[in-house]
Design an enzyme around this catalytic site. Structure first.
Site, mmCIF file in Angstrom:
data_model
loop_
_atom_site.group_PDB
_atom_site.id
_atom_site.type_symbol
_atom_site.label_atom_id
_atom_site.label_comp_id
_atom_site.label_asym_id
_atom_site.label_seq_id
_atom_site.Cartn_x
_atom_site.Cartn_y
_atom_site.Cartn_z
ATOM 1 N N GLU A 189 -4.364 -1.874 9.268
ATOM 2 C CA GLU A 189 -3.692 -2.454 10.461
ATOM 3 C C GLU A 189 -4.277 -2.179 11.926
ATOM 4 O OE1 GLU A 189 0.205 -0.886 10.280
ATOM 5 O OE2 GLU A 189 0.485 -1.593 8.294
ATOM 6 N N ASP A 215 2.179 8.653 6.975
ATOM 7 C CA ASP A 215 3.129 7.546 6.467
ATOM 8 C C ASP A 215 2.887 7.970 4.819
ATOM 9 O OD1 ASP A 215 3.992 5.266 5.106
ATOM 10 O OD2 ASP A 215 2.766 3.887 5.593
ATOM 11 N N GLU A 225 1.791 -9.175 7.148
ATOM 12 C CA GLU A 225 2.714 -8.843 8.125
ATOM 13 C C GLU A 225 2.572 -9.731 9.662
ATOM 14 O OE1 GLU A 225 2.054 -4.517 8.988
ATOM 15 O OE2 GLU A 225 2.915 -4.139 7.056
ATOM 16 N N LYS A 255 10.247 5.238 6.759
ATOM 17 C CA LYS A 255 10.734 4.124 6.024
ATOM 18 C C LYS A 255 11.776 4.517 4.963
ATOM 19 C CE LYS A 255 5.806 2.163 5.545
ATOM 20 N NZ LYS A 255 4.528 2.076 4.944
ATOM 21 N N HIS A 257 9.073 -1.170 9.034
ATOM 22 C CA HIS A 257 9.148 -2.130 8.053
ATOM 23 C C HIS A 257 8.368 -1.966 6.859
ATOM 24 C CE1 HIS A 257 5.434 -4.909 9.583
ATOM 25 N NE2 HIS A 257 5.362 -3.486 9.532
ATOM 26 N N GLU A 305 -2.762 6.012 12.190
ATOM 27 C CA GLU A 305 -1.759 6.383 10.909
ATOM 28 C C GLU A 305 -2.664 6.640 9.951
ATOM 29 O OE1 GLU A 305 1.343 3.602 10.792
ATOM 30 O OE2 GLU A 305 1.448 3.918 8.642
ATOM 31 N N LYS A 330 7.554 -0.201 14.115
ATOM 32 C CA LYS A 330 6.305 -1.043 13.779
ATOM 33 C C LYS A 330 6.907 -2.129 12.847
ATOM 34 C CE LYS A 330 3.331 0.512 10.478
ATOM 35 N NZ LYS A 330 2.195 1.177 10.034
ATOM 36 N N HIS A 378 -3.266 -5.794 2.909
ATOM 37 C CA HIS A 378 -2.367 -6.899 3.374
ATOM 38 C C HIS A 378 -3.353 -8.075 3.597
ATOM 39 C CE1 HIS A 378 0.690 -3.711 4.768
ATOM 40 N NE2 HIS A 378 0.494 -3.455 3.737
ATOM 41 N N ASP A 405 -3.657 1.769 11.559
ATOM 42 C CA ASP A 405 -3.135 2.283 10.445
ATOM 43 C C ASP A 405 -4.437 2.169 9.494
ATOM 44 O OD1 ASP A 405 -2.179 3.289 8.055
ATOM 45 O OD2 ASP A 405 -0.469 1.971 8.035
ATOM 46 N N SER A 431 1.027 -1.305 -0.144
ATOM 47 C CA SER A 431 -0.080 -0.030 -0.045
ATOM 48 C C SER A 431 0.963 1.305 -0.074
ATOM 49 C CB SER A 431 -0.923 -0.037 1.244
ATOM 50 O OG SER A 431 -0.236 0.405 2.336
HETATM 51 P P1 PGA Z 1 3.240 -0.987 3.118
HETATM 52 O O1 PGA Z 1 2.217 -0.871 4.326
HETATM 53 O O2 PGA Z 1 4.341 -1.644 3.505
HETATM 54 O O3 PGA Z 1 2.382 -2.165 2.310
HETATM 55 O O4 PGA Z 1 3.199 0.096 2.075
HETATM 56 C C1 PGA Z 1 2.931 -0.523 5.475
HETATM 57 C C2 PGA Z 1 2.128 0.611 6.109
HETATM 58 O O5 PGA Z 1 1.054 1.332 5.328
HETATM 59 O O6 PGA Z 1 2.544 1.148 7.027
HETATM 60 ZN ZN ZN Z 2 1.093 3.025 6.768
#
Ligand code: PGA
Ligand code: ZN
Length: 431
Positions: free
Chosen positions: A168, A318, A211, A343, A371, A291, A394, A159, A248, A47
């Site tokens: 999440e 994010d 995840e 990230k 991650h 998030e 995370k 996911h 999230d 995502s």
């Molecule tokens: P992604 O999602 O690694 O699939 O982009 C993780 C997140 O949105 O925090």
């Molecule tokens: Zn996110």
């Protein structure tokens, strides 16, 4: 004293390996004249934010178009030549060189995957050359804070193959004295959740998502939150004071641009109505971190929501910030959030990620190292979290090797730091 030559780059090379979804990804190695090898591999999102740096993929039939041989070639044929003879301790200079060699604003020529693999491998080679762990290389003697895990144990959105729109559902063990105790509690709750889901929804409910969290056939956010609270209680912990909740939303994924509406939990909501919905959830459950509550361009809704929940709930950016200093600056000016999800592969070099973290800290934002849903067995995010004293990480459920490797690294770091180690618990947050 080590000779200067010891730190010089003798060679850089890359190869194609696999990530946790079985997709190819890039692994880079930096070899020094001192005989040290720094190795790093690159994760991948599902995502993704539209403003992320570009992951170069081959297209065509091989690996359904996902091959990274072009990125590998860019490392072996372009980057290697330019970096030979440079000093691994000069991270900033090397990263600037990589940015310049790429020459695009989003690393689309060489590929953010090529660039990031090398950038991280350089840092690891430098740490190993000094004979110290990566967290100590990044943070010196100040690096001592173990991160509170925001542990995603129910998966939805992109996911998982269920109807949950929120991506999440996380437990956040804040009422504990050490990382190991917090992790222990989180694992116990995870097992308890497994029994709860099996009993209430049947065997299919304990299949796991990308995840490692369960992906039960739930229809609504409340069901997931209910399951978390009940599992925390039946494990013997106090929801809220000992174990808080986080979500999230990854709201870009359920935003319908044509209608300017969010399609969630059987409703079509405007951004204002969605904000009210979050407020309802916050008042019914001990949610302390949210998030991406709105889609990635809606700085305004982010800002008014952040104002409304100040002191109560952490608002994390994010997809809206994508670890990009320019987007973060805009967010800070508008008051769009109060925490940055960090990230490294969203931006492509370690130096730029560190700059984003510094800007966040200076602006009173919290930082959560994260991650991706497609991970590798590399564990550098654990070292980055401790090295920067972010206090939050995370990295998914304690269920799949590519996730547990990060937790296990943190167990080792806590042990190594001994009496100096600090587990901040609630102190890591601004609520
Ligand atoms: P992604 O999602 O690694 O699939 O982009 C993780 C997140 O949105 O925090
Ligand atoms: Zn996110």
């Amino acid at each position: 004293m080590l000779e200067v030559d010891f730190f010089l780059i003798r060679n850089v090379r890359a190869r194609e390996v696999l990530d946790s979804r079985g997709n190819p990804t890039l692994e880079a190695e930096v070899l020094t004249e001192g005989g040290v090898v720094g190795r790093a591999s690159v994760p991948a999102g599902a995502s993704k934010g539209v403003h992320e740096a570009v992951e170069l993929r081959d297209g065509g039939k091989r690996f359904h178009g996902l091959g990274v041989l072009k990125a590998v070639r860019n490392v072996n044929e372009i980057i290697a030549k330019e970096l030979k003879g440079m000093d691994v301790r000069e991270q900033g200079k090397i990263d600037r060189k990589l940015i310049e060699l790429d020459g695009t604003p989003n690393k689309s020529r060489l590929g953010a995957n090529a660039v990031l693999g090398v950038s991280l491998a350089v840092a690891k080679a430098a740490a190993t050359s000094y004979g110290i762990p990566l967290y100590a290389y990044l943070g010196g003697i100040r690096a001592r804070t173990l991160p509170v895990p925001l542990m995603n144990i129910i998966n939805g959105g992109k996911h998982a193959g269920n109807e949950l729109k929120i991506q999440e559902f996380m437990i956040i063990p804040i009422g504990f004295k050490t990382f190991k105790e917090a992790l222990t509690a989180a694992c116990e709750i995870y097992y308890e959740l497994k029994s709860f889901l099996k009993e209430r929804y049947g065997l299919n409910a304990i299949n796991v998502g990308d995840e490692g969290g369960f992906a039960p056939p739930m229809k609504e956010s409340r069901e997931a939150l209910e399951a978390l609270v009940s599992s925390i209680e039946s494990t013997g912990y106090k929801p809220g004071s000992e174990v808080a909740l986080g979500i999230d939303a990854a709201a870009s994924n359920f935003y319908e641009e044509k209608k300017d509406k969010y399609i969630i939990d059987g409703k079509e909501l405007s951004s204002g109505e969605l904000a009210d919905y979050y407020m309802e959830l916050i008042s019914s459950y001990p949610i302390r971190s949210i998030e991406d509550p709105f889609h990635e361009e809606d700085f305004k809704s982010f800002a008014s929501f952040t104002r409304n929940v100040r002191g109560k709930v952490q608002v994390v950016g994010d997809d809206i910030f994508v670890t990009n200093v320019e987007r973060l600056k805009r967010g800070i000016e508008l008051g769009a959030a109060n925490a940055l999800l960090l990230k490294v592969n969203q931006i492509g070099t370690l130096t730029e990620a560190l700059e984003a973290a510094e800007l966040a800290f200076r602006s009173g934002y919290k930082v959560i190292v994260s991650h991706r849903s497609g991970e590798t067995e590399d564990d550098y995010i654990s070292d980055i979290a401790v090295g920067l004293n972010t206090g939050q990480i995370k990295t998914g459920a304690p269920a799949r090797g590519e996730r547990t490797v990060k937790y296990n690294r943190l167990i080792r770091i806590e042990e190594e730091l001994g009496g100096r180690a600090l587990y901040p618990g609630k102190e890591a947050f601004s609520f």
